[in-house]
Design an enzyme around this catalytic site. Sequence first.
Site, PDB file in Angstrom:
ATOM      1  N   CYS A  93      -8.923   4.299 -26.134  1.00  0.00           N
ATOM      2  CA  CYS A  93      -9.187   4.650 -24.738  1.00  0.00           C
ATOM      3  C   CYS A  93      -8.601   3.630 -23.769  1.00  0.00           C
ATOM      4  O   CYS A  93      -8.794   3.737 -22.566  1.00  0.00           O
ATOM      5  CB  CYS A  93     -10.694   4.800 -24.487  1.00  0.00           C
ATOM      6  SG  CYS A  93     -11.644   3.311 -24.827  1.00  0.00           S
ATOM      7  N   HIS A 117       0.822  -1.202   0.000  1.00  0.00           N
ATOM      8  CA  HIS A 117       0.000   0.000   0.000  1.00  0.00           C
ATOM      9  C   HIS A 117       0.860   1.257   0.000  1.00  0.00           C
ATOM     10  O   HIS A 117       0.510   2.257  -0.628  1.00  0.00           O
ATOM     11  CB  HIS A 117      -0.932  -0.013   1.210  1.00  0.00           C
ATOM     12  CG  HIS A 117      -2.026  -1.025   1.089  1.00  0.00           C
ATOM     13  ND1 HIS A 117      -2.776  -1.455   2.159  1.00  0.00           N
ATOM     14  CD2 HIS A 117      -2.497  -1.697   0.012  1.00  0.00           C
ATOM     15  CE1 HIS A 117      -3.657  -2.344   1.746  1.00  0.00           C
ATOM     16  NE2 HIS A 117      -3.503  -2.498   0.454  1.00  0.00           N
TER      17      HIS A 117
END
Length: 837
Positions: free
Chosen positions: A767, A459
């Site tokens: 995209c 994290h």
Amino acid sequence: MHNNNNELTLGAPLSGPVMPLFNIDDAVFASGALGDGIAIDPLNDSLHAPCGGVIVQVARTLHALTLRADNGAELLLHLGLDTVALEGEGFTLLVGEGARVEAGQALLRFDLDQVARHSRSLVSPLVLTNGEHYELRARALESVKVGDPVLQIVPRQTPRAAATPESSDDEVRRHARVAHRGGLHARPAALLRQTAQRFDCSARLHLGDRSASLDSLIGIMGLGVEEQAQVEISCRGKDREAAIQALLQVLQTPLAEDHPHAAPPPPIASRPVEAGVLHGVCAAPGLVSGPLARLQGIQLPPDPGGHDAQEQRQALNSALEQVRSEIRATEQQALSRGDHAEQAIFNAHLALLEDPALLDTTHQAITHGSAATHAWSQAIDSQCQVLLELGNPLLAERTNDLRDLRQRVLRALLGEACHYELPQGAIVVAQELTPSDLLLISQKDVAGLCMAEGGATSHVAILARARGLPCLVALGPALLEIAPGQQLVLDADHGRLELTPDQARLEGVAIARWQHQLRRQRQQERGLSPAQTRDGRTIEVAANVASAAEARQAHLSGADGVGLLRTEFLFVDRRTAPDEREQLDAYQAVVDAMGDKPVIIRTIDVGGDKQLDYLPLPAEANPVLGLRGIRLAQARPQLLEQQLRALLQVNPAQRCRILLPMVSEVDELLQIRRCLERLAGELGISQLPELGVMIEVPSAALLAGQLAEHADFLSIGTNDLSQYTLAMDRDHAGLAGRVDALHPAILQLIASTCAGAARHQRWVGVCGALASDPLATPVLIGLGISELSVSPPQIGEIKERVRHLDAAECRRISASLLQLGSAASVREACRQHWPLD
């Protein structure tokens, strides 16, 4: 021994001294994480059945067995500590899995001397693993012989147990394969727990013969569920059907993470040896220099004990509530920025703060006189040991989240405000930083981060990348021996920490850093200007967004429009679908946020592996090949029609463009166009938005000419197009690194798409993730792409990249790249022809 009304008395499985579990030298057993029980230090050489029952599990290394008693109690018999390392040497199994055994029957014979010499201890736990259904009563014994009564098991008579229906008709069970990279670590486990709590039912996760309540995050992670493991979910209660569908969706839908395929640390033996240099793993890129500043966690003095339990509980509860408030505030800030990765991290922290296994262990220690500080700290340490013992590297990284909560709650208990005194431009060094550490450090003017431990998927690594802080992890213990204030060079791009840089090197790094910052500043300043190649071709650089907040940021960064608005954010994590008004307000907010720029809105792309709680669909063997995208709209037309009605009412209509996902044939497009025209007539609307098709499957790329005849534009989703073309799951840990959209076969499909669109004067955009890769920009321009939709922070960078290219040269070179044999060779050719700065 004897069974009376489901009460059971257990006989000693071994002969020797008896001790309570919490006294043994093993954090996993002592913490009660696996259940309650006793331990015996054996003087004999065979393990015996404590009661009659069935052997339901035998460890691969023969050191442990699980016995299911006739009353349903499950007993783990574990011979010695750390005996798994013996790989079965010294053990002789006398019964097999599935065998019926009687009380006192010999189950396992072991070489007492060999096991004693090669293991940490012979002390052998006897543990009741399903204690939520039974109460364990121990006898006051100092020593026993095989067969002596040692424990009594009594079914619990609690309201919760009484309310649980015994009938299997009230229970639903479903199997699933876990899609999360690295298995059920903190974030997916927290999401699973959070999802279960939304429903009025009791839910459990089963892995083989072990299971865990979905109330407990530690319990879920403690199962050690690995990626692609086959698990089972069981639900009892009123909402069981809806709950199980939602839980299956969580298990089968991998989390989107920054740099999900970061390489693991190389083995120590393979790392280069270089004088004055420590080698680590890049968690966030960059090149910086600065003085070393060390960060250390809170150290507690010895606890004398004898504290007032009520006072300590009150102190703990106050501290927990303070930390919850802090985390919720951080989570809300992340939500407002649209930072979903950071939001998920701190959502997992909130779940850990409420974890019953963690809190029960803490309160039990407080009851025995411990201070709240020490009880909390020891509970965290025990649960960390549980995760470390599982041998899963990703779960081991997640212990850092637990240590983070240790620090935060201790600060609240001790009343210590965290004031980091850090020199300007420092390189911060620690054993392992925590997410809350990083948030506080990032408010200071530091240059970079280094950790002796940690991993590139932690994290902290995710947060460091998001904040642009260069970060190296897994540098080893030598990092902590460097003197504070020593000048270092942190070259995260190459995994190097230089300990003795000379003045020339420091000046070179400073110049490189200055040039990089100047280049980024220049890109941002020019972000509002058009992206035009040297020979005059204009390329639109749009943004991929998921909310009005992200759209506003993209507009400020110079986006030429929104190239992809993912509308799933409106439909997930709720019990009912958003109505037409709610959808219209959300879409209108994005259009308004983009000023006069166009907005491409993709219709809902769920189904298969991404199910909605309120739209249960049958489980599929191959979800990515199943009912998803436009196929779901065909199966549930009311869902798409409501969305189209909302989109038709967006004002002004000419700035709203509708994009259809997962189209594989022309008839699908024609069906939706007819539906759109019918709905517009019902609403009295004459001007329709443009209608486009996503090119995500090879059939759509090959039919691009026919699709372009009826569509207003085409947009290529390179992520799905890559996995469908290469027949490789882009979330498969072993294959994901090979799913590269610069593969020549995918480039040929892109070229085919552009050629088909050109026959009908339609424009083509990209995209997918390839649009955000600067190395791919010249190739895409050369193949005929006229719009690139990228992540908002990269708008300036991609625009600047376009300005340095010659479109004619891109066309000439890109044609030759189609003849190459691999993605690696394409990437190498791109570096040679169009080197990056």
